[in-house]
Design a protein around this motif. Structure first.
Motif, mmCIF file in Angstrom:
data_model
loop_
_atom_site.group_PDB
_atom_site.id
_atom_site.type_symbol
_atom_site.label_atom_id
_atom_site.label_comp_id
_atom_site.label_asym_id
_atom_site.label_seq_id
_atom_site.Cartn_x
_atom_site.Cartn_y
_atom_site.Cartn_z
ATOM 1 N N HIS A 103 29.541 42.502 35.738
ATOM 2 C CA HIS A 103 30.474 43.415 36.392
ATOM 3 C C HIS A 103 29.707 44.541 37.066
ATOM 4 O O HIS A 103 28.708 45.048 36.527
ATOM 5 C CB HIS A 103 31.448 43.997 35.365
ATOM 6 C CG HIS A 103 32.314 45.103 35.891
ATOM 7 N ND1 HIS A 103 32.174 46.408 35.487
ATOM 8 C CD2 HIS A 103 33.318 45.103 36.817
ATOM 9 C CE1 HIS A 103 33.062 47.164 36.115
ATOM 10 N NE2 HIS A 103 33.768 46.392 36.935
ATOM 11 N N SER A 104 30.152 44.944 38.264
ATOM 12 C CA SER A 104 29.555 46.042 39.017
ATOM 13 C C SER A 104 28.085 45.712 39.340
ATOM 14 O O SER A 104 27.820 44.676 39.930
ATOM 15 C CB SER A 104 29.702 47.350 38.225
ATOM 16 O OG SER A 104 29.406 48.472 39.039
ATOM 17 N N SER A 128 33.569 42.781 40.942
ATOM 18 C CA SER A 128 33.253 43.971 41.745
ATOM 19 C C SER A 128 31.759 44.133 42.035
ATOM 20 O O SER A 128 31.181 45.194 41.802
ATOM 21 C CB SER A 128 33.774 45.232 41.042
ATOM 22 O OG SER A 128 35.177 45.276 41.052
ATOM 23 N N LEU A 160 37.092 41.636 43.778
ATOM 24 C CA LEU A 160 36.888 43.019 44.206
ATOM 25 C C LEU A 160 38.242 43.708 44.236
ATOM 26 O O LEU A 160 39.244 43.104 44.616
ATOM 27 C CB LEU A 160 36.258 43.071 45.606
ATOM 28 C CG LEU A 160 35.546 44.381 45.986
ATOM 29 C CD1 LEU A 160 34.269 44.553 45.169
ATOM 30 C CD2 LEU A 160 35.222 44.407 47.465
ATOM 31 N N GLU A 165 39.590 51.716 46.322
ATOM 32 C CA GLU A 165 38.995 51.826 44.988
ATOM 33 C C GLU A 165 37.484 51.606 45.008
ATOM 34 O O GLU A 165 36.743 52.293 44.316
ATOM 35 C CB GLU A 165 39.643 50.804 44.033
ATOM 36 C CG GLU A 165 41.064 51.147 43.644
ATOM 37 C CD GLU A 165 41.139 52.326 42.691
ATOM 38 O OE1 GLU A 165 40.120 52.659 42.059
ATOM 39 O OE2 GLU A 165 42.222 52.928 42.587
ATOM 40 N N GLU A 166 37.036 50.638 45.794
ATOM 41 C CA GLU A 166 35.627 50.240 45.758
ATOM 42 C C GLU A 166 34.759 50.975 46.777
ATOM 43 O O GLU A 166 33.543 51.067 46.603
ATOM 44 C CB GLU A 166 35.506 48.725 46.004
ATOM 45 C CG GLU A 166 36.289 47.854 45.036
ATOM 46 C CD GLU A 166 35.595 47.674 43.696
ATOM 47 O OE1 GLU A 166 34.607 48.396 43.420
ATOM 48 O OE2 GLU A 166 36.037 46.807 42.917
ATOM 49 N N THR A 200 41.464 48.834 39.452
ATOM 50 C CA THR A 200 40.379 49.778 39.720
ATOM 51 C C THR A 200 39.047 49.059 39.563
ATOM 52 O O THR A 200 38.990 47.922 39.078
ATOM 53 C CB THR A 200 40.435 50.968 38.744
ATOM 54 O OG1 THR A 200 40.067 50.512 37.427
ATOM 55 C CG2 THR A 200 41.819 51.598 38.712
ATOM 56 N N HIS A 201 37.986 49.746 39.949
ATOM 57 C CA HIS A 201 36.645 49.162 39.798
ATOM 58 C C HIS A 201 36.386 48.780 38.340
ATOM 59 O O HIS A 201 35.789 47.737 38.058
ATOM 60 C CB HIS A 201 35.595 50.161 40.278
ATOM 61 C CG HIS A 201 34.186 49.674 40.104
ATOM 62 N ND1 HIS A 201 33.626 48.713 40.909
ATOM 63 C CD2 HIS A 201 33.227 50.012 39.195
ATOM 64 C CE1 HIS A 201 32.383 48.475 40.520
ATOM 65 N NE2 HIS A 201 32.121 49.246 39.481
ATOM 66 N N THR A 204 38.706 45.577 36.937
ATOM 67 C CA THR A 204 38.475 44.229 37.478
ATOM 68 C C THR A 204 37.710 43.343 36.501
ATOM 69 O O THR A 204 37.852 42.118 36.529
ATOM 70 C CB THR A 204 37.695 44.265 38.809
ATOM 71 O OG1 THR A 204 36.442 44.923 38.609
ATOM 72 C CG2 THR A 204 38.484 44.945 39.899
#
Length: 219
Positions: A103-104, A128, A160, A165-166, A200-201, A204
């Motif tokens: 994630h991220s 994301s 995403l 949000e991103e 939201t980020h 996700t």
């Protein structure tokens, strides 16, 4: 690596009695994602959507996340391949079917690993991922290694949240990456992008793991 690193291995309930072999789900940022991953995979297994899984949560080294997943990611990949996966395959009954979730920044690492070392895992789930600045390079590497996908099935599941949000750069990079894949992708490469508007980020990660692991085992 010359560092100590914690692994948390969660085994299926009937592991000790079954004698069966199991696919393995590897979690980056493992401690953060272990609990919801266990709940999700147990629920999906009871619903007959996925098989039982061994889950391996890889912990972060304090203040070293950026180093491991970005600036010195090749060293982390060597650790992942030669130490973590070797240990798991030696000590547990595995099928050889391996899935990576990130994630991220860990989501970026997941896509980057697919592009550079696609043979490492069978399936890649990225929530994301910030691909900005690398979207075209990653796509070109996937296309350049297209022969790998003909001999081994590879799956990529991407998500995403909204642009609001991103951020504009992250959203634009993902849009470009998906557009490129939509035009042409390697034979044998199974990929799916799922926008998660309304999330939201941070949130996700939960939906991506749940739907991503379902997608991986859809057949």
């Amino acid at each position: 690596m010359t560092e100590e690193r914690d692994l948390i291995v969660h085994l299926p309930e009937e592991y000790a009695k079954s004698g069966k072999r199991y696919p393995v789900l590897y979690l980056l940022d493992g401690k953060r994602h272990l609990y919801h991953s266990v709940l999700a995979t147990q629920l999906l297994n009871k619903a007959k959507k996925i098989p039982e899984l061994i889950i391996v949560a890889i912990s972060n080294k304090e203040n070293m996340r950026e180093r491991d997943l970005n600036t010195e990611s090749e060293k982390f990949t060597l650790f992942l391949r030669s130490e973590v996966m070797t240990y798991v395959n030696k000590n547990y009954r595995t099928t050889g079917s391996n899935i990576l979730f990130g994630h991220s920044l860990a989501g970026f690492y997941t896509v980057d690993l697919l592009a550079n070392h696609p043979e490492t895992f069978e399936s890649y789930i990225a929530a994301s991922p910030p691909l900005q600045g690398d979207d075209i390079t990653l796509y070109n590497k996937i296309m350049a290694d297209s022969s790998v996908y003909k001999t081994e099935k590879k799956t990529l599941y991407l998500t995403l949240a909204s642009k609001e949000e991103e951020g504009d750069d992250v959203a634009s990079a993902m849009s470009n990456f998906v557009t490129l894949l939509s035009k042409e992708y390697p034979e044998g490469f199974d990929w799916h992008y799922q926008p998660l508007d309304g999330q939201t980020h941070i949130t996700t990660s939960y939906l991506t793991l749940f739907h991503g692991i379902t997608y991986v085992f859809k057949n």
